[in-house]
Design a protein around this motif. Structure first.
Motif, PDB file in Angstrom:
ATOM      1  N   ASP A  25      -4.997   1.170   3.754  1.00 32.85           N
ATOM      2  CA  ASP A  25      -4.741   1.549   3.135  1.00 32.85           C
ATOM      3  C   ASP A  25      -3.375   1.686   3.611  1.00 32.85           C
ATOM      4  O   ASP A  25      -2.223   1.999   2.719  1.00 32.85           O
ATOM      5  N   LEU A  26      -3.203   2.465   4.754  1.00 32.05           N
ATOM      6  CA  LEU A  26      -1.424   2.892   4.837  1.00 32.05           C
ATOM      7  C   LEU A  26      -0.602   1.531   6.165  1.00 32.05           C
ATOM      8  O   LEU A  26      -0.278   1.397   5.976  1.00 32.05           O
ATOM      9  N   GLN A  27      -1.525   0.172   6.060  1.00 27.63           N
ATOM     10  CA  GLN A  27      -1.102  -0.341   5.986  1.00 27.63           C
ATOM     11  C   GLN A  27      -0.489  -1.722   4.936  1.00 27.63           C
ATOM     12  O   GLN A  27      -0.676  -1.531   4.171  1.00 27.63           O
ATOM     13  N   PRO A  67      -9.008  -9.376  -8.265  1.00 21.74           N
ATOM     14  CA  PRO A  67     -10.509  -8.640  -8.609  1.00 21.74           C
ATOM     15  C   PRO A  67     -10.936  -9.079  -9.645  1.00 21.74           C
ATOM     16  O   PRO A  67     -10.323  -9.016 -11.128  1.00 21.74           O
ATOM     17  N   GLU A 104      -7.974   1.987  12.044  1.00 22.34           N
ATOM     18  CA  GLU A 104      -6.679   1.976  11.944  1.00 22.34           C
ATOM     19  C   GLU A 104      -6.727   2.015  10.031  1.00 22.34           C
ATOM     20  O   GLU A 104      -8.506   2.492  10.010  1.00 22.34           O
ATOM     21  N   TYR A 105      -6.006   2.165   9.766  1.00 18.62           N
ATOM     22  CA  TYR A 105      -6.209   2.591   7.958  1.00 18.62           C
ATOM     23  C   TYR A 105      -5.708   1.251   7.143  1.00 18.62           C
ATOM     24  O   TYR A 105      -4.391   1.215   7.061  1.00 18.62           O
ATOM     25  N   LYS A 108      -2.604 -12.294  -1.911  1.00 18.44           N
ATOM     26  CA  LYS A 108      -3.347 -11.203  -3.387  1.00 18.44           C
ATOM     27  C   LYS A 108      -4.645 -12.532  -3.922  1.00 18.44           C
ATOM     28  O   LYS A 108      -4.342 -13.871  -4.533  1.00 18.44           O
TER      29      LYS A 108
END
Lengths: 517, 731
Positions: A362-364, A373, A359-360, A370
């Motif tokens: 960052d593509l999900q 950060p 699984e990537y 939230k």
């Protein structure tokens, strides 16, 4: 005296305490010592107060027994009767060993809980010392929101504290020392022995079989270190060694582990290849035979070392992942000597499917809440820690470029004027000032601050920092101020506390400064 | 990646792309799209990968792609894609599938499904057969597999549900995924891949070792043990023939008649009675009839005997002999009067005989099959093979252990039919540098050769070349300094320091088993291993695959639970070939030394000579190429994608030289700075610390946007398209 009516379990005479001869009494609920000829006890500890006992090593001239209390104090008794000192001490030790656990349970549960927390968490302990002992905040306040957290959450979670694993190098930690006359001494601590037992159940079994009847404890360990079981690179020579059986057992365990195979199909080398070449095909058909028959002595010893390391690591791992098994639990201990029956239960490989699907993230689509950060302005500073503060002006890159250009320009037009030169002393000093370590080159010497400051200062500063952080935590936890109690806390003593903390810091700072100058 | 369309039209290609960058999916999606657009141009995709997990991964990717298609187009497509594997992985018969080794499974399966067994079952129902196969034969043969994506487990599931044997469900799928042995090894390819359409696209993934696979599949070793086994086999054959002659002479006559007619056999028999088939059968053999001298069963057995005796006599040598195939054939003719022609038919004739005699356990006859295959090979090819007879192993000159190596030196022989037959063949891997050598050794002309790099939002790999110890001793595994204690100590120091700063898993590769054993022993003596154990657990690869699997699993467990571990392993070993160390399973890879192949072996020498004569590749070039591809392979195990990160430490000063460094894949090369060429251990530790700290920071989607991740809008914007075109131009 009221205490005289207590049941006295053991009396040991000629016991010194603080260079004073006296008598040691072990009673039903406490241990006490009175000096010779006097009728009262100068030392008296309830068993419940005693955290542990320590004894001096066998070879020492003084035969001593030390009691460590929960409060951190300790009392040392010196058994001075020449002929029976050791025996006396053993008797006292044995009795204490039986008594102490009983009273441990009786101790105040909350106190115990606090104690446990302090013991398990050295940072908390330090904090406690900094804040409570030095009376910045009261003990109740300190515990208020800590214990609150404890009681609110599931107590069962705290009951089973996380089992401490075994250091992979525990055997390496047993450093043999030469004792001067052609011998080696190994220092074994209870921890190491425990580690050995947990890692090598076979040794424990041997210990249980042999120690009280056939061998003394000392003899047992001597043999252990002499055996080739410990020095696995030595080749099997005799079968008289009691540990040769252990080695065989280990071998069997390893084999059964191998036969059992692995559960994760992605690491199973046997099934990795889809179609192996049949025997006789392929270029490198003539594999060096792995059978022991035509291996040289050196090779097979190397092989044994490799095997041993694999086995050792596997056992350490298995011992670490064993849960809820108390060391006294012998039945289960011996039944699972091979170290794999248990870890098969604990290590469940994730479903194969999951592993196959890469699984990537960052593509999900992001579904998680939230989070804020951490935004680092100077990530470099975060990574390397502060550098010593120096009076330096920050020059912009444009300035630097300009000055480089200027210098280049100067150099291009430079004509040596040999009549007007500096004296040699001035020149030397200028050069030394410009060489690394000189006055002008300080900015170049990128010395990390943690190397410049002695570690004790660092430690102290760290403690102050943590303490201040704790106070701030108290401070911020008051917001939003919606109860009168919080308001009172905020305006009242929190401010005071912060002031105290600041003062403390100030004192430390000035003390440091003074010492420096 | 606009190279591909050109490639699909006609011709072959070589592509190098770092792993984890979506190599598989981009190939798949392009080819599938092409297949959808021009269904007549490309009828089939054959995707070959190396290991079973890799095959399954490809199918999973494909499944995702198809799901995306049906979501976008809102219609179910009728694609059929499936993975193919050996019986061992596909069998659902409860008894047979419990066996552990592929050979046993094959043998058992054969003993339940062979045609004569089934015939016996007809007359006597208590005779055991495989009910799954029966069911399949009765019902399943006509019913096609419904469209969809089938992984190995799905196939098994499907088989179980229907009660059909999944192994025989080999069908006309649009996409087939299997191991490249199925295409390259003529012994199997003949069975599985024979009927693949010409308009297929073939992809060899993880193909950096493809030449060795080709060579392995064509080479034969014969030892005295093989000959003894074979002798037994021939005796059994003889006895069986005798018995049959008394009871059922008609059968043998029938066979004789068939052999006169030629080797064309009924397809049914071929499908069920799967024997280890013939290595590269030249077409003319299939047309011709079996020569008269070996047509009758007795004659053939006699012929085999003679051949066997001859081989035995050849193995009784005192010194090493090397000769070519024609020399061998001449010698055999002179000594025992065996002609070339019957030898060529040997393999096929033996199979025919085994079938006629109704021998159930073909696994028993592997020795005889091997010998007959050898006979066929040696008489078919006059070029590209060499015969080496060694009376003893080099290490143990006193123990007689004669071996006859019949070794293939030209990988293009095995792969040639593939290139000839299919319209486009794509060879791809993470590590294929230098690209031009592959077309040369495999003898084909690619339309496209390209090496892609990774577009990274952060440099997630950190290759360092450590050339010196802290005491300035040059680190190298070269032969002269191999036993040097200073080098071994410094290697130990490197590992020790790294074990202190690298989180979770470290994998270290050595150049060979022997070297590793020696180093481990001396580290043990010097107490270095003990110090390493303070930081991490140590696991070591052994020559035993099962033991290593266990060590590997424990290693992963140790990484998983946070304790951290070190795996000592061997380049060219099983671990370096097939196991990925994603994320925390491998935060650092240390390559101790340059993994040159053992150059003293005669087979290798012969091959190098052949390469020089035939392909003008210098020995040294090839050796360096071979060493560097293995090093890159080892080191590349740690990086499996752009979110992954890892250190790559090359601990040998020879890596700094341009001829070595230049042979690393581009995506590694471009991160080697001049500053990291000849580091000491300490310097490497400093750099690593810095790198690891940086990498440990959270890595989010936003950081990658516009760099290594594009939104749909960005992808469509003019500016970005230009940028992509520019990047593509550079490559």
């Amino acid at each position: 005296m009221a205490s005289l009516s207590e049941e006295v379990l053991l009396v040991v005479k000629k016991v010194r305490q603080r260079k004073q001869d006296g008598t040691l009494y072990l009673m039903a609920e406490r241990i006490a010592w009175g000096p010779e000829g006097k009728d009262r006890f100068t030392v008296s500890h309830l068993y419940a107060d005693i955290r542990c006992q320590k004894i001096s090593p066998d070879g020492k001239a003084k035969v001593q027994l030390q009691l460590v209390l929960h409060s951190g104090e300790s009392t040392t008794f010196h058994f001075a009767n020449e002929s029976t000192a050791l025996k006396d001490r053993e008797a006292a030790k044995e009795l204490l060993q039986q008594l102490l656990p009983k009273f441990k349970k009786k101790a105040n549960k909350e106190l115990e809980e606090k104690n446990r927390m302090l013991q398990e968490d050295p940072v908390l302990f330090q904090l406690y010392k900094d804040l409570v002992v030095s009376q910045v905040i009261s003990a109740e306040e300190f515990w208020a929101n800590r214990l609150g957290g404890v009681t609110n959450t599931d107590p069962a979670q705290y009951k089973y504290k996380q089992e401490v694993g075994i250091s992979g190098a525990f055997l390496a930690d047993i450093r043999p020392q030469t004792d001067g006359c052609n011998g080696l001494r190994y220092n074994l601590t209870a921890d190491i022995i425990e580690s050995i037992f947990r890692t090598y159940p076979a040794v424990k079994q041997k210990y249980n079989e042999n120690v009280p009847h056939n061998l003394t404890e000392k003899e047992f360990w001597t043999r252990f270190f002499q055996s080739h079981y410990f020095h696995r690179d030595r080749i099997n020579t005799g079968t008289q060694d009691i540990f040769s059986e252990c080695a065989k057992q280990d071998e069997k365990g390893l084999k059964s582990m191998v036969v059992q195979g692995v559960k994760n199909p992605l690491v199973d080398l046997l099934s990795l290849e889809d179609k192996t070449l049949d025997e006789g095909y392929g270029v490198c058909g003539a594999q060096p035979s792995t059978s022991n028959s035509n291996r040289t002595v050196k090779e097979s010893s190397n092989y044994a070392i490799i095997k041993r390391f694999n086995h050792h690591s596997a056992m350490v791992l298995a011992a670490g992942s064993r849960k809820g098994e108390t060391p006294t639990d012998q039945a289960s201990e011996t039944s699972s000597t091979d170290g794999n029956s248990r870890d098969s239960d604990f290590f469940q490989p994730p479903v194969k499917k999951v592993k196959l699907q890469e699984e990537y993230e960052d593509l999900q689509q992001e579904n998680r809440p939230k989070t804020v950060p951490l935004n680092l302005k100077k990530s470099d500073r975060y990574a390397h820690g502060p550098v010593p503060l120096q009076s330096q002006q920050y020059t912009t890159s444009q300035d630097i470029i300009n000055s480089v250009n200027y210098i280049q320009h100067e150099m291009a037009n430079y004509k040596p004027n040999l009549t007007q030169v500096l004296s040699s002393t001035v020149a030397t000093s200028a050069i030394s000032a410009l060489s690394p370590g000189g006055v002008l080159m300080q900015a170049g010497a990128q010395q990390a601050i943690n190397q410049m400051v002695p570690s004790e200062v660092q430690g102290e500063l760290k403690h102050l920092y943590v303490a201040a952080g704790e106070l701030l935590r108290h401070f911020w936890s008051c917001f939003p101020v919606n109860t009168p109690f919080l308001e009172e806390k905020l305006t009242g003593h929190l401010e005071e506390m912060l002031q105290t903390a600041y003062n403390k810091f100030h004192i430390w700072q000035t003390r440091r400064m003074m010492r420096k100058t | 990646r606009d190279e591909l369309p050109r490639l699909l039209d006609d011709g072959h290609g070589v592509l190098e792309m770092p792993s984890g960058t979506g190599k598989t999916i981009s190939l798949l999606s392009l080819i599938v799209a092409y297949q959808r657009a021009f269904p007549l141009e490309v009828t089939k995709l054959i995707y070959c990968s190396r290991t079973v997990p890799e095959i399954e991964k490809v199918v999973e990717e494909l499944r995702k792609l198809m799901e995306f298609y049906s979501k976008q187009t809102r219609e179910s497509n009728n694609f059929l894609a499936l993975a193919l594997s050996s019986r061992r992985n596909l069998c659902i018969h409860p008894e047979v599938s419990s066996l552990r080794f592929g050979k046993e499974v094959d043998g058992k399966c054969h003993s339940l499904t062979a045609s004569y067994i089934r015939a016996q079952h007809h007359s006597n129902p208590s005779f055991p057969v495989c009910q799954f196969y029966e069911e399949f034969d009765a019902v399943g043969r006509q019913v096609p597999l419904p469209a969809g994506i089938y992984n190995l487990d799905d196939l098994k599931d499907f088989g179980r549900r229907k009660g059909w044997c999944p192994y025989y469900l080999i069908l006309h799928a649009n996409i087939v995924v299997y191991s490249y042995h199925y295409l390259l090894d003529p012994k199997i390819a003949d069975l599985v891949s024979k009927e693949l359409a010409k308009k297929s696209v073939v992809v060899f993934d993880e193909a950096h070792n493809i030449d060795n696979v080709c060579i392995d599949s064509m080479s034969v070793n014969i030892t005295r043990r093989t000959l003894d086994h074979c002798q037994n086999n021939v005796d059994t054959l003889h006895n069986t023939i005798h018995k049959i002659k008394e009871t059922d002479a008609a059968k043998l006559k029938e066979e004789y008649r068939r052999l006169v007619e030629g080797l064309k056999e009924a397809n049914v028999a071929r499908e069920t009675d799967v024997y280890l088939s013939n290595p590269v059968l030249p077409d003319e053999i299939l047309q011709e009839a079996v020569p008269g001298t070996i047509r009758t069963a007795e004659h053939f057995v006699g012929f085999l005997r003679r051949f066997l005796e001859y081989l035995k006599s050849r193995l009784r040598v005192q010194h090493v002999i090397q000769e070519s195939a024609p020399q061998f054939l001449k010698d055999i003719y002179d000594k025992v009067c065996i002609d070339r022609k019957p030898l060529r038919f040997c393999a096929e004739r033996l199979q025919s005989l085994l079938r006629t005699l109704e021998i159930t356990d073909i696994a028993d006859f592997s020795a005889a099959t091997l010998i007959s295959n050898f006979a066929t090979l040696v008489s078919t090819y006059s070029q590209g093979f060499t015969i080496i007879i060694e009376p003893f192993e080099d290490r143990t000159p006193t123990i007689a252990n004669p071996v006859l190596h019949f070794s293939c030196m030209d990988p293009s022989i095995a792969i040639k039919p593939v290139f000839q037959r299919f319209q486009s063949v794509i060879i791809t891997s993470g590590t294929l540098s230098p690209l031009d050598i592959y077309p040369r050794i495999l003898d084909f002309h690619p339309v496209t050769m390209a090496s892609f790099t990774m577009t990274l939002a952060r440099t997630c790999l950190c290759p360092l070349i450590v050339g010196r110890g802290n005491d300035q001793v040059a680190l190298s595994s070269k032969f002269e300094t191999r036993e040097d204690f200073a080098v071994i100590r410094n290697y130990g120091n490197l590992l020790m320091e790294m074990s202190a700063i690298v989180p979770d898993g470290i994998v270290a590769f050595f150049t060979s088993y022997v070297y590793m054993e020696n180093i481990v022993a001396s580290w043990y003596e010097q107490g270095i291993l003990e110090n390493i154990q303070r930081n991490k657990l140590i696991f070591i690869e052994t020559q035993d695959a099962a033991e290593t699997s266990m060590a590997l699993e424990k290693y992963q467990e140790a990484c998983e639970n946070g304790r951290g571990a070190i795996l000592l392993s061997v380049a060219r070993g099983k671990v370096s070939e097939g196991i990925d160390f994603v994320h925390h399973f491998g935060r650092a890879v240390i390559m101790f030394g340059v993994p040159y192949v053992y150059t003293q072996s005669r087979i290798l020498k012969a091959r190098l000579e052949y390469l020089r004569d035939q392909f003008q590749i210098r020995e040294n070039d090839f050796l360096t190429f071979d060493a560097m591809r293995h090093a890159a392979q080892c080191v590349g195990r740690a990086i499996r994608g752009k979110t992954d990160y890892g250190l790559m430490i090359f601990a040998d000063k020879r890596y700094a030289r341009a001829d070595k460094r230049g042979k690393l894949p581009r995506w590694i090369q471009e991160h080697i700075t001049d500053g990291s060429l000849n580091l000491t251990v300490d310097e490497a530790v400093q750099l690593s610390k810095h790198f690891l700290r940086q990498m440990a920071q959270p890595f989010r989607q936003e950081d990658q946007l516009g760099l290594s991740l594009l939104t749909l809008e960005q992808l469509e914007s003019e500016e970005m398209l230009q940028k992509i075109a520019q990047v593509a131009h550079q490559t």
